[in-house]
Design an enzyme around this catalytic site. Structure first.
Site, PDB file in Angstrom:
ATOM      1  N   CYS A   1       0.828  -1.205   0.000  1.00 18.36           N
ATOM      2  CA  CYS A   1       0.000   0.000   0.000  1.00 18.36           C
ATOM      3  C   CYS A   1       0.868   1.263   0.000  1.00 18.36           C
ATOM      4  CB  CYS A   1      -0.910  -0.010   1.219  1.00 18.36           C
ATOM      5  SG  CYS A   1      -2.042   1.369   1.213  1.00 18.36           S
TER       6      CYS A   1
ATOM      7  N   ASN B   1       2.215  -8.718 -11.185  1.00 14.63           N
ATOM      8  CA  ASN B   1       1.118  -7.749 -11.109  1.00 14.63           C
ATOM      9  C   ASN B   1       1.546  -6.408 -11.699  1.00 14.63           C
ATOM     10  OD1 ASN B   1      -0.197  -5.664  -8.572  1.00 14.63           O
ATOM     11  ND2 ASN B   1      -1.423  -6.546 -10.194  1.00 14.63           N
TER      12      ASN B   1
ATOM     13  N   GLY C   1      -5.757  -6.176 -11.465  1.00 16.72           N
ATOM     14  CA  GLY C   1      -6.510  -5.178 -10.703  1.00 16.72           C
ATOM     15  C   GLY C   1      -7.350  -4.289 -11.601  1.00 16.72           C
TER      16      GLY C   1
HETATM   17  C1  LIG Z   1      -8.926   1.223  -5.975  1.00 15.70           C
HETATM   18  C2  LIG Z   1      -7.742   0.366  -5.648  1.00 15.70           C
HETATM   19  C3  LIG Z   1      -7.652  -0.231  -4.395  1.00 15.70           C
HETATM   20  C4  LIG Z   1      -6.571  -1.050  -4.092  1.00 15.70           C
HETATM   21  N1  LIG Z   1      -6.507  -1.657  -2.873  1.00 15.70           N
HETATM   22  C5  LIG Z   1      -5.513  -2.554  -2.623  1.00 15.70           C
HETATM   23  C6  LIG Z   1      -5.480  -3.295  -1.421  1.00 15.70           C
HETATM   24  O1  LIG Z   1      -6.338  -3.154  -0.557  1.00 15.70           O
HETATM   25  N2  LIG Z   1      -4.458  -4.163  -1.237  1.00 15.70           N
HETATM   26  C7  LIG Z   1      -3.460  -4.338  -2.173  1.00 15.70           C
HETATM   27  O2  LIG Z   1      -2.572  -5.149  -1.960  1.00 15.70           O
HETATM   28  N3  LIG Z   1      -3.467  -3.645  -3.314  1.00 15.70           N
HETATM   29  C8  LIG Z   1      -4.472  -2.782  -3.569  1.00 15.70           C
HETATM   30  N4  LIG Z   1      -4.495  -2.112  -4.757  1.00 15.70           N
HETATM   31  C9  LIG Z   1      -3.436  -2.363  -5.729  1.00 15.70           C
HETATM   32  C10 LIG Z   1      -3.831  -3.495  -6.680  1.00 15.70           C
HETATM   33  O3  LIG Z   1      -4.064  -4.687  -5.968  1.00 15.70           O
HETATM   34  C11 LIG Z   1      -2.744  -3.717  -7.740  1.00 15.70           C
HETATM   35  O4  LIG Z   1      -1.565  -4.094  -7.100  1.00 15.70           O
HETATM   36  C12 LIG Z   1      -2.478  -2.490  -8.583  1.00 15.70           C
HETATM   37  O5  LIG Z   1      -3.680  -1.876  -8.990  1.00 15.70           O
HETATM   38  C13 LIG Z   1      -1.625  -2.832  -9.817  1.00 15.70           C
HETATM   39  O6  LIG Z   1      -2.258  -3.790 -10.605  1.00 15.70           O
HETATM   40  P1  LIG Z   1      -3.083  -3.395 -11.922  1.00 15.70           P
HETATM   41  O7  LIG Z   1      -2.124  -2.673 -12.847  1.00 15.70           O
HETATM   42  O8  LIG Z   1      -3.559  -4.702 -12.493  1.00 15.70           O
HETATM   43  O9  LIG Z   1      -4.169  -2.498 -11.497  1.00 15.70           O
HETATM   44  C14 LIG Z   1      -5.554  -1.267  -5.064  1.00 15.70           C
HETATM   45  C15 LIG Z   1      -5.650  -0.663  -6.322  1.00 15.70           C
HETATM   46  C16 LIG Z   1      -6.727   0.143  -6.628  1.00 15.70           C
HETATM   47  C17 LIG Z   1      -6.803   0.742  -8.004  1.00 15.70           C
END
Ligand SMILES: Cc1cc2nc3c(=O)[nH]c(=O)nc-3n(C[C@H](O)[C@H](O)[C@H](O)COP(=O)(O)O)c2cc1C
Length: 379
Positions: free
Chosen positions: A103, A206, A230
């Site tokens: 985070c 990821n 995500g």
């Molecule tokens: C709205 C939002 C909330 C997120 N909340 C968390 C979370 O609670 N825990 C976590 O490990 N990552 C959280 N992430 C990060 C995502 O799990 C992920 O690592 C990140 O978006 C990159 O992946 P992506 O490019 O597929 O989106 C969050 C991302 C977004 C956009």
């Protein structure tokens, strides 16, 4: 291609990224209806769970169709994380626990949590040990999710991988960005490949998977055991259909391109599931944030979008959705394009005082870092 996380066998190597405020029971079910995968609950705090905090408990609900319960825990204190892991296994029957060390939100890193925590290697090790020990009697795998590091000068992912391996963690997921990058720029898949090469445990990749083809490419280019998706699935739960088929026996197929009419059916289903879980009023309110994502690239007019963004009942939603042109084809220009938050990099990462002075330590005192009950920002 399947994904093995300790005792847990996932039929396709696809994980829904935990996203605070998004991946609740309704959304997980919606996605799971599209295709197989592992669907992780939004982050909950260890201390909140241990102390029986009401908000935390409200977030820990599962859909009746959810046979594999998977939860992400946030924590900075090894004792709380251990206790929370035990509660999840014992009282909630979870089959998988993931730990959040990624985070980037200042409120979290200021306390040494999330993406700041792996800098303290001993603390990271202690937290992982406690979680793994608490989950072991239940044969529940513990995984961790992290970023590359604080910034380019303070990388932590290779140490984190080694510590994860030493402590018996079942897999490590790496978001190929630093805390300082937040969601800006491009995810560094080379770092993911580097981690794969440096550890013996499964690595999940990821960052920036917008289409099923990206997921297949990530596996090919980095050698990851699975992918974590995500933002790509925001307003596009059918991405999980494409992902499941891409990794299934048939291999990559055609990209699902729903008409606007088909998208409205998905929107209705989403709002309905949210209403089932939270009651209609709260469910419709929760649904509002998804409207822009579902309609991204479609022609739907500003007035209608605004009204949908204020929807307060399923009946009102039906009336508004009926005004959309169901025959409008999917805007293919959106394919492969980023969605969801992107933002700008941070010039300064907020950390506890003196945090960078010592990378082996435990943070404040030997008990670790003080943990909030109500940390729900995720990221
Ligand atoms: C709205 C939002 C909330 C997120 N909340 C968390 C979370 O609670 N825990 C976590 O490990 N990552 C959280 N992430 C990060 C995502 O799990 C992920 O690592 C990140 O978006 C990159 O992946 P992506 O490019 O597929 O989106 C969050 C991302 C977004 C956009």
């Amino acid at each position: 291609m399947t994904l093995t996380l300790g005792s847990l066998e996932v039929p396709v190597p696809v994980v829904l990224a935990p996203m605070a405020g998004i991946t609740n029971a309704a959304y997980r079910r919606l996605c799971a209806e599209q295709g197989a995968g592992l669907y992780v609950c939004e982050m909950i705090t260890s201390r909140g769970l241990v102390e029986g905090d009401e908000t935390t408990k409200r977030m820990l609900v599962f859909d009746e169709a959810e046979t594999v319960r998977s939860v992400q825990l946030y924590g900075t204190d090894p004792t709380y994380v251990g206790q929370a892991t035990k509660i999840l296994c014992d009282e909630y029957g979870v089959a998988h626990v993931d730990l959040n060390f990624g985070c980037p939100v200042p409120k979290v890193t200021r306390k040494g949590g999330g993406g700041a925590l792996p800098w303290k290697r001993n603390l990271l090790g202690r937290i992982l040990e406690e979680a793994v020990a608490a989950a072991a009697p239940y044969d529940v795998p513990v995984t961790m999710k992290t970023r590359k590091g604080l910034d380019d000068d303070h990388l932590t992912f290779l140490d984190a991988g080694r510590i994860a391996q030493e402590t018996g963690v079942a897999a490590i997921a790496l978001h190929g960005r630093t805390v300082a990058q937040a969601y800006s720029g491009q995810a560094d898949w080379d770092a993911i490949a580097e981690l794969v090469a440096s550890v013996d445990l499964p690595v999940l990749g990821n960052g920036d998977i917008w289409e099923a083809a990206d997921a297949v490419r990530m596996v090919d280019e980095t050698g990851v055991a699975g992918v974590v998706v995500g933002r790509g699935c925001l307003g596009r739960p059918w991405l999980f259909r494409d992902l499941a088929s891409a990794f299934g026996p048939e291999g990559p197929g055609a990209t699902t391109l729903p008409t606007l009419g088909e998208v409205t059916v998905m929107m209705r289903r989403h709002a309905e599931l949210l209403s089932e879980h939270m009651g209609e009023e709260r469910g419709c309110k929760e649904f509002r944030k998804h409207v822009t994502w579902y309609l991204k690239g479609f022609r739907a007019g500003g007035e209608l979008r605004r009204s949908l963004g204020l929807v307060d009942s399923l009946a009102a939603l039906d009336r508004l959705l009926a005004e959309l042109d169901g025959d409008e084809p999917f805007p293919v220009s959106e394919l492969g394009a980023p969605r969801g938050r992107q933002g700008a990099p941070r010039h300064r990462i907020v950390l506890p005082e003196g945090w960078l002075d010592d990378t082996d330590g435990l943070g404040e005192g030997s008990a670790g870092v003080l943990e909030d009950v109500d940390e729900t920002t995720g990221g």
